[in-house]
Design a protein around this motif. Sequence first.
Motif, PDB file in Angstrom:
ATOM      1  N   ARG A 152     -81.662  37.792 -59.588  1.00  0.00           N
ATOM      2  CA  ARG A 152     -81.300  37.287 -58.264  1.00  0.00           C
ATOM      3  C   ARG A 152     -81.383  38.403 -57.226  1.00  0.00           C
ATOM      4  O   ARG A 152     -81.190  39.571 -57.546  1.00  0.00           O
ATOM      5  CB  ARG A 152     -79.889  36.702 -58.265  1.00  0.00           C
ATOM      6  CG  ARG A 152     -79.787  35.385 -59.029  1.00  0.00           C
ATOM      7  CD  ARG A 152     -78.412  34.743 -58.886  1.00  0.00           C
ATOM      8  NE  ARG A 152     -78.391  33.443 -59.544  1.00  0.00           N
ATOM      9  CZ  ARG A 152     -78.785  32.312 -58.972  1.00  0.00           C
ATOM     10  NH1 ARG A 152     -79.200  32.318 -57.719  1.00  0.00           N
ATOM     11  NH2 ARG A 152     -78.732  31.175 -59.629  1.00  0.00           N
ATOM     12  N   THR A 156     -79.102  38.035 -50.951  1.00  0.00           N
ATOM     13  CA  THR A 156     -78.989  36.606 -50.675  1.00  0.00           C
ATOM     14  C   THR A 156     -78.560  35.783 -51.882  1.00  0.00           C
ATOM     15  O   THR A 156     -78.208  34.618 -51.740  1.00  0.00           O
ATOM     16  CB  THR A 156     -80.338  36.050 -50.179  1.00  0.00           C
ATOM     17  OG1 THR A 156     -81.292  36.122 -51.252  1.00  0.00           O
ATOM     18  CG2 THR A 156     -80.846  36.846 -48.983  1.00  0.00           C
ATOM     19  N   SER A 157     -78.651  36.357 -53.076  1.00  0.00           N
ATOM     20  CA  SER A 157     -78.400  35.652 -54.347  1.00  0.00           C
ATOM     21  C   SER A 157     -79.468  34.608 -54.650  1.00  0.00           C
ATOM     22  O   SER A 157     -79.296  33.800 -55.552  1.00  0.00           O
ATOM     23  CB  SER A 157     -77.013  34.987 -54.360  1.00  0.00           C
ATOM     24  OG  SER A 157     -76.001  35.964 -54.333  1.00  0.00           O
ATOM     25  N   ASN A 158     -80.579  34.667 -53.917  1.00  0.00           N
ATOM     26  CA  ASN A 158     -81.687  33.756 -54.183  1.00  0.00           C
ATOM     27  C   ASN A 158     -82.287  34.059 -55.551  1.00  0.00           C
ATOM     28  O   ASN A 158     -82.427  35.211 -55.936  1.00  0.00           O
ATOM     29  CB  ASN A 158     -82.740  33.911 -53.089  1.00  0.00           C
ATOM     30  CG  ASN A 158     -83.836  32.879 -53.188  1.00  0.00           C
ATOM     31  OD1 ASN A 158     -84.672  32.943 -54.073  1.00  0.00           O
ATOM     32  ND2 ASN A 158     -83.844  31.921 -52.265  1.00  0.00           N
ATOM     33  N   ARG A 296     -76.550  33.945 -47.332  1.00  0.00           N
ATOM     34  CA  ARG A 296     -75.957  34.172 -48.647  1.00  0.00           C
ATOM     35  C   ARG A 296     -75.808  32.838 -49.379  1.00  0.00           C
ATOM     36  O   ARG A 296     -74.970  32.011 -49.006  1.00  0.00           O
ATOM     37  CB  ARG A 296     -74.606  34.863 -48.519  1.00  0.00           C
ATOM     38  CG  ARG A 296     -74.681  36.235 -47.892  1.00  0.00           C
ATOM     39  CD  ARG A 296     -73.356  36.961 -47.958  1.00  0.00           C
ATOM     40  NE  ARG A 296     -72.954  37.249 -49.333  1.00  0.00           N
ATOM     41  CZ  ARG A 296     -72.059  38.175 -49.653  1.00  0.00           C
ATOM     42  NH1 ARG A 296     -71.475  38.887 -48.706  1.00  0.00           N
ATOM     43  NH2 ARG A 296     -71.737  38.382 -50.912  1.00  0.00           N
ATOM     44  N   GLU A 297     -76.611  32.646 -50.392  1.00  0.00           N
ATOM     45  CA  GLU A 297     -76.522  31.396 -51.145  1.00  0.00           C
ATOM     46  C   GLU A 297     -75.209  31.282 -51.920  1.00  0.00           C
ATOM     47  O   GLU A 297     -74.764  30.183 -52.224  1.00  0.00           O
ATOM     48  CB  GLU A 297     -77.709  31.286 -52.105  1.00  0.00           C
ATOM     49  CG  GLU A 297     -79.041  31.089 -51.396  1.00  0.00           C
ATOM     50  CD  GLU A 297     -80.160  30.733 -52.345  1.00  0.00           C
ATOM     51  OE1 GLU A 297     -79.896  30.599 -53.555  1.00  0.00           O
ATOM     52  OE2 GLU A 297     -81.306  30.592 -51.869  1.00  0.00           O
ATOM     53  N   ASP A 298     -74.606  32.434 -52.248  1.00  0.00           N
ATOM     54  CA  ASP A 298     -73.351  32.399 -52.997  1.00  0.00           C
ATOM     55  C   ASP A 298     -72.150  32.098 -52.104  1.00  0.00           C
ATOM     56  O   ASP A 298     -71.031  31.972 -52.580  1.00  0.00           O
ATOM     57  CB  ASP A 298     -73.136  33.720 -53.734  1.00  0.00           C
ATOM     58  CG  ASP A 298     -73.056  34.922 -52.794  1.00  0.00           C
ATOM     59  OD1 ASP A 298     -73.622  34.842 -51.681  1.00  0.00           O
ATOM     60  OD2 ASP A 298     -72.449  35.933 -53.170  1.00  0.00           O
ATOM     61  N   LYS A 299     -72.383  32.009 -50.767  1.00  0.00           N
ATOM     62  CA  LYS A 299     -71.296  31.714 -49.842  1.00  0.00           C
ATOM     63  C   LYS A 299     -71.665  30.569 -48.902  1.00  0.00           C
ATOM     64  O   LYS A 299     -71.421  30.634 -47.694  1.00  0.00           O
ATOM     65  CB  LYS A 299     -70.912  32.963 -49.047  1.00  0.00           C
ATOM     66  CG  LYS A 299     -70.245  34.044 -49.896  1.00  0.00           C
ATOM     67  CD  LYS A 299     -69.596  35.122 -49.036  1.00  0.00           C
ATOM     68  CE  LYS A 299     -68.813  36.108 -49.885  1.00  0.00           C
ATOM     69  NZ  LYS A 299     -68.122  37.134 -49.059  1.00  0.00           N
ATOM     70  N   GLU A 301     -74.587  29.400 -47.781  1.00  0.00           N
ATOM     71  CA  GLU A 301     -75.601  29.669 -46.750  1.00  0.00           C
ATOM     72  C   GLU A 301     -75.010  30.365 -45.531  1.00  0.00           C
ATOM     73  O   GLU A 301     -75.462  30.170 -44.396  1.00  0.00           O
ATOM     74  CB  GLU A 301     -76.305  28.369 -46.327  1.00  0.00           C
ATOM     75  CG  GLU A 301     -77.045  27.673 -47.448  1.00  0.00           C
ATOM     76  CD  GLU A 301     -78.192  28.500 -48.004  1.00  0.00           C
ATOM     77  OE1 GLU A 301     -78.864  29.182 -47.211  1.00  0.00           O
ATOM     78  OE2 GLU A 301     -78.401  28.481 -49.233  1.00  0.00           O
TER      79      GLU A 301
END
Length: 383
Positions: A152, A156-158, A296-299, A301
């Motif tokens: 990842r 961004t955790s993408n 941030r995908e973990d938050k 977006e």
Amino acid sequence: MEDFNTMEDFNTIEDFNTMEDFNQPGPERIDLLKRLQESIGNVPPHFWAACQICDLDALKNLVNCGREYPSILRGLTLHTYTMAHYWGPSPPRAQSQAATPNKITPHKSTPSNLSTSFSTPPTKKQKISDSPTIQRRNQKARDLAAERDELRCIITSNASVEVAHIYPFHSISHQEANEFGQRHNFWDHLKNFWPQEKIAAWEAQLFPAGLCESGIERVYNLITLSRTAHDMWARGAFALKPISESDDKTTLKVQFFWQKKQEAQTAMNLLTTPFSTKGLNQNTDVLAGGAVKLFREDKGEEKIQSGDFFTLQTDDPETKPLPSFILLELQWFLQRVIGMAGAADVDWPPLSDFGSDISDIELPDLELDEEDSFFFSAAIFSN
């Protein structure tokens, strides 16, 4: 494991960061810049940018040199451009490599070595054939870096990622016997802005056998980024400040800062104050007329802004070491020089030209091989 401060431990971001983290010079630096301006006058933009963020003792040395030898220092200011160019998104032609033309043609996703123009794309499958001094990328190191970062993007955790170099691969891939070659000039010029002991630490991580020899390719010089984040990093759109590392080397904290480019000028007054990066949640410089944001995908977006913290971890600091704190310091300096003054003579295509998935154009400063790169899709790793 050592405990870390988080943003919740501070009342405001100002409690943690100095104004210079946002590219705003402090009183002592402003005084030194005033004295240097009086000695040598306006300077090229990359030298101006370096002086805004370099070591203060180094800046004092420049002031003394400017007072005693203004003409010599004015000549020196031009070389900061070449330092930025060597770090930046266009690896220069390696003049110090073997005089016999090397049959080195990158994969189809990599433009040829760029100085001022694009060359005809090479044939996809051509490989290094007659240059024993040039090394291939270490695929095992790339695999371990991707595994360390759990496939990842660390920002961004993408789940669609590329394995990128902190210090560019084009500079460690070959020997350079010529002590006046581009690599030597790059490292010599760094000494004008940072103390010798720091330069030596940076150099030792990459060239333990000396600058004349090929550098080493290690996991600690690699970091995983989404394609968009990698693209933005290559263009100087943001920089990462290393904050702290745990005693057991399993956790690293970094801080994200968007960068803001100054209006293009051929010569700049050293007292020109850089644009502040405080509160920025996008970059509006790297694309003509457009803004680029990261989420941030973990938050949920959440938009990423200057001052945000990110924590990197590893479960095996020996085999899968974290990105080097030392090399991230070097990146923290040079990324901001490029961010403030611009990548040297690179006419980037718009992001849409790169495509949203796998592109035929590679980002040359961090050098990814199409068939060697870790490029994962969220669908593949959704289970």
